[in-house]
Structures are given as structure tokens and as C-alpha cells.
Design a protein around this motif. Sequence first.
Motif, PDB file in Angstrom:
ATOM      1  N   ALA A   2       0.826  -1.203   0.000  1.00 25.13           N
ATOM      2  CA  ALA A   2       0.000   0.000   0.000  1.00 25.13           C
ATOM      3  C   ALA A   2       0.863   1.258   0.000  1.00 25.13           C
ATOM      4  CB  ALA A   2      -0.925   0.010   1.223  1.00 25.13           C
ATOM      5  N   CYS A   3       0.307   2.321  -0.579  1.00 26.52           N
ATOM      6  CA  CYS A   3       0.941   3.639  -0.533  1.00 26.52           C
ATOM      7  C   CYS A   3      -0.029   4.606   0.138  1.00 26.52           C
ATOM      8  CB  CYS A   3       1.281   4.131  -1.937  1.00 26.52           C
ATOM      9  SG  CYS A   3       2.588   3.181  -2.751  1.00 26.52           S
ATOM     10  N   TYR A   4       0.506   5.464   0.985  1.00 28.74           N
ATOM     11  CA  TYR A   4      -0.308   6.396   1.750  1.00 28.74           C
ATOM     12  C   TYR A   4       0.157   7.832   1.519  1.00 28.74           C
ATOM     13  CZ  TYR A   4      -1.807   2.259   4.345  1.00 28.74           C
ATOM     14  OH  TYR A   4      -2.321   1.035   4.696  1.00 28.74           O
ATOM     15  N   ASN A   5      -0.797   8.731   1.541  1.00 31.73           N
ATOM     16  CA  ASN A   5      -0.528  10.169   1.563  1.00 31.73           C
ATOM     17  C   ASN A   5      -0.382  10.526   3.044  1.00 31.73           C
ATOM     18  OD1 ASN A   5      -0.746  12.997   1.579  1.00 31.73           O
ATOM     19  ND2 ASN A   5      -2.115  13.017  -0.192  1.00 31.73           N
ATOM     20  N   THR A   6       0.845  10.720   3.483  1.00 33.72           N
ATOM     21  CA  THR A   6       1.168  10.742   4.907  1.00 33.72           C
ATOM     22  C   THR A   6       1.801  12.052   5.319  1.00 33.72           C
ATOM     23  OG1 THR A   6       1.459   8.336   4.972  1.00 33.72           O
ATOM     24  CG2 THR A   6       2.588   9.592   6.682  1.00 33.72           C
ATOM     25  N   ARG A  17       2.858   9.612  12.804  1.00 34.25           N
ATOM     26  CA  ARG A  17       2.408   9.850  11.431  1.00 34.25           C
ATOM     27  C   ARG A  17       0.888   9.893  11.381  1.00 34.25           C
ATOM     28  NH1 ARG A  17       4.587   4.175   9.154  1.00 34.25           N
ATOM     29  NH2 ARG A  17       5.737   4.378  11.095  1.00 34.25           N
ATOM     30  N   TYR A  18       0.393  10.611  10.375  1.00 29.58           N
ATOM     31  CA  TYR A  18      -1.031  10.608  10.059  1.00 29.58           C
ATOM     32  C   TYR A  18      -1.173  10.298   8.582  1.00 29.58           C
ATOM     33  CZ  TYR A  18      -5.594  12.207   8.568  1.00 29.58           C
ATOM     34  OH  TYR A  18      -6.834  12.261   7.985  1.00 29.58           O
ATOM     35  N   TYR A  22      -7.074   8.807  13.507  1.00 28.65           N
ATOM     36  CA  TYR A  22      -6.899  10.247  13.722  1.00 28.65           C
ATOM     37  C   TYR A  22      -6.097  10.471  15.010  1.00 28.65           C
ATOM     38  CZ  TYR A  22     -10.525  10.635  10.178  1.00 28.65           C
ATOM     39  OH  TYR A  22     -11.246  10.537   9.013  1.00 28.65           O
ATOM     40  N   PRO A  23      -4.799  10.202  14.955  1.00 30.27           N
ATOM     41  CA  PRO A  23      -3.989  10.357  16.166  1.00 30.27           C
ATOM     42  C   PRO A  23      -3.860  11.816  16.573  1.00 30.27           C
ATOM     43  CG  PRO A  23      -2.595   9.969  14.262  1.00 30.27           C
ATOM     44  CD  PRO A  23      -3.999   9.781  13.795  1.00 30.27           C
ATOM     45  N   VAL A  24      -3.677  12.029  17.861  1.00 37.31           N
ATOM     46  CA  VAL A  24      -3.409  13.354  18.412  1.00 37.31           C
ATOM     47  C   VAL A  24      -2.052  13.306  19.098  1.00 37.31           C
ATOM     48  CG1 VAL A  24      -4.102  15.039  20.173  1.00 37.31           C
ATOM     49  CG2 VAL A  24      -5.799  14.072  18.623  1.00 37.31           C
ATOM     50  N   PHE A  25      -1.245  14.314  18.850  1.00 35.24           N
ATOM     51  CA  PHE A  25       0.111  14.391  19.362  1.00 35.24           C
ATOM     52  C   PHE A  25       0.222  15.570  20.328  1.00 35.24           C
ATOM     53  CE2 PHE A  25      -0.107  13.099  14.899  1.00 35.24           C
ATOM     54  CZ  PHE A  25       0.383  11.801  14.973  1.00 35.24           C
ATOM     55  N   PHE A  52      -2.253  18.464  19.342  1.00 41.03           N
ATOM     56  CA  PHE A  52      -2.627  18.826  17.971  1.00 41.03           C
ATOM     57  C   PHE A  52      -2.875  17.571  17.156  1.00 41.03           C
ATOM     58  CE2 PHE A  52       1.923  18.169  17.787  1.00 41.03           C
ATOM     59  CZ  PHE A  52       2.135  17.558  16.562  1.00 41.03           C
ATOM     60  N   GLY A  53      -3.652  17.754  16.099  1.00 38.98           N
ATOM     61  CA  GLY A  53      -3.909  16.690  15.150  1.00 38.98           C
ATOM     62  C   GLY A  53      -3.731  17.208  13.738  1.00 38.98           C
ATOM     63  N   ILE A  54      -3.919  16.327  12.762  1.00 39.94           N
ATOM     64  CA  ILE A  54      -3.644  16.645  11.366  1.00 39.94           C
ATOM     65  C   ILE A  54      -4.806  16.196  10.490  1.00 39.94           C
ATOM     66  CG2 ILE A  54      -2.055  16.288   9.426  1.00 39.94           C
ATOM     67  CD1 ILE A  54       0.078  15.495  11.567  1.00 39.94           C
ATOM     68  N   ASN A  55      -5.228  17.058   9.578  1.00 40.61           N
ATOM     69  CA  ASN A  55      -6.058  16.697   8.429  1.00 40.61           C
ATOM     70  C   ASN A  55      -5.269  17.095   7.190  1.00 40.61           C
ATOM     71  OD1 ASN A  55      -9.548  17.391   9.429  1.00 40.61           O
ATOM     72  ND2 ASN A  55      -8.107  15.872  10.167  1.00 40.61           N
ATOM     73  N   ILE A  56      -5.262  16.275   6.166  1.00 42.05           N
ATOM     74  CA  ILE A  56      -4.519  16.583   4.948  1.00 42.05           C
ATOM     75  C   ILE A  56      -5.493  17.038   3.863  1.00 42.05           C
ATOM     76  CG2 ILE A  56      -3.040  15.661   3.130  1.00 42.05           C
ATOM     77  CD1 ILE A  56      -1.811  13.773   5.169  1.00 42.05           C
ATOM     78  N   CYS A  57      -5.355  18.279   3.459  1.00 41.31           N
ATOM     79  CA  CYS A  57      -6.022  18.868   2.292  1.00 41.31           C
ATOM     80  C   CYS A  57      -7.498  18.472   2.179  1.00 41.31           C
ATOM     81  CB  CYS A  57      -5.238  18.514   1.030  1.00 41.31           C
ATOM     82  SG  CYS A  57      -5.497  19.661  -0.352  1.00 41.31           S
TER      83      CYS A  57
END
Length: 305
Positions: free
Chosen positions: A92-96, A108-109, A127-130, A137-142
Motif C-alpha cells: 500500500a501507498c499512503y498520503n502521509t 504519522r497521520y 486520527y492520532p493526536v500528538f 494537535f492533530g492533522i487533516n490533509i487537504c
Amino acid sequence: MLRIGACQTPEILGDVDAAVGVVWDFAAQAYAESVDLLLFPECFLQGYLGTERHVRGQALDVDGAEFAAVLRRLARVRPMLVLGMIERAGDACYNTAVLIGEGRVAGRYRKAFLTPGETAFTAGDAYPVFDCGGVPFGINICFDTQFPAAAAAIAAAGAKVLLVPAQNMMRRDKALWWYERHNRIRACRARETGLWLVSADVTGSRDELRTGLGPTCVMDPSGRVVARVPTGTTGLVVAEIDGRWPSVSDRHRLRWSSGAEALVVVGAQERVEDLAGRGCHHGRACSLSAKPDGPAPPGPARPGA
């Protein structure tokens, strides 16, 4: 207190060495601004193209030898990095977005909501939180930001800040149409969740048809853009956010930095401040769990070619 820097960068396609060089350039500027956490655009390390050929050809295993070489080059970078990349894990490939601190992977997210053109990627499912500087904080990508559930999951896990690595290199007519709409969508997520939102994007032109306009900006929990890198320029926007919530809304401090000037926002007042000659007062390194013992490391010195 957490100082977050968001980078508006040129687009780099298929040249990891060049991308690492740009990371170093921004990291040196961020260090001078006492930044703890530095955000880069979506898939920045290898460049964003959704084609099977590009994704499969550029993907890196974060536990592999090639990525280990990248980590060694970034080992002396002192702000924690949130770096967009194309990740390979098995077949698999992920947008990370990978978190890097002192030359190691700290988290990583993986992008959860994929566009119709991202069939080469596999969707993430967590949806990890760091934590950095006492601020979760957390991350959403685009494209994630178009779905309320993605930001809501971050908020429900206790985050105070949402980081949004994005890559909006588009045909020129679409780039113009989407430019303000990106922030309208993100403002909805900020208001729904009460999160600060910090985004990073690319700028410049890929060819005569495609351009990147950003936006790279900081948005408060009411959805108001309080600082942004100007359209069409590379630069760094810095937000200082207090982890004690919600009093941060009365005492936030933000900077847009590119060259010798910065826009400083304190409450509702704005002024332009000359940054020439500003010394480095960085006194800590950022960690996902706790600050390391002992004195802060020296400022970064980019290694020779």
C-alpha cells in the motif's frame, strides 16, 4: 506555549535531495523565530502527483534505508517537523504527514479522505493526536477538511490545534476559483470544533497551465484568518499558541515572516515590525511527549553539499 511555523514553499517534483534542502532553509529561519513545530505542504518530500507511476515510483518506507538517509540529513533540525510524504507500507501507498524530531520518526497521520484522482493511494483509518510544548494537535490533509468528521475526530481526542498540509497546484482557472473557498471550508471546521487551524501549501507555477496560490495561513477558532503568507510568495507564518484553553483567544501572538518584516497580531491590534537584527532566543527542543533533559541543542547548521 507552542510556536508553530507553516511554510509556503515552491513545488518540487521527484527530487528528495532538493526538498530536504528546502526543509533546511525553512528550518534555519524557523529556528531564528524560536519555532517549536514546523509544517510543510502535502507530499512535499517527493512532490504531489496522483499518478500510479509517480506514487509507486517515489514512495518510501519510513523504516527503510532510503528514508533512514533522509532522517540522518534532518537529524540536526531542531523544530519538530510535520512533513508531507508518499509512504509505502507493504503493498500500500499512503498520503502521509510524518512527524520527525531529532532524526527519528515520532508519529504519522495518513490521509483518510481521498479524492477521485488519488486511486494510487490507500486511505488511512485513524486520527492520532500528538503533543508538543504542552499543546495537543492533530492533522487533516487537504481534502480531509471537506469532511466535518475528520476535524471532529481530532477535536474529540482533545486536540487544540488542527494542522492542514495541503497541495493546491491546479489549472489556473481552478486555482483562482478555489483560492478563497479553501479557507471558507476550513473556517467551517474551525468554528465547528473550536480548534486553531494552521495550513501550509505550495506556490508558483508548474507550467504555463498550472499554478499554486496557497493559501498558507493561521485561522483562529472563530474561523477568522489572522495571518497568512502573501499570495505568490514563499514564506513562513508563525503562530504562538497558549495551551491553556480558551484564554489563548485573548493573548495569541502571530507573525508572518519573509525577509525583514513581519506582521504581528496581538489581540485586535496589528502593526508591522522590523525583524532585522532579531536575536535567537530559542530555549527548548520540541518533543511529542516531554522536553529532553539537559541544555537546548545549538542552532542548526546546514550540512555541506
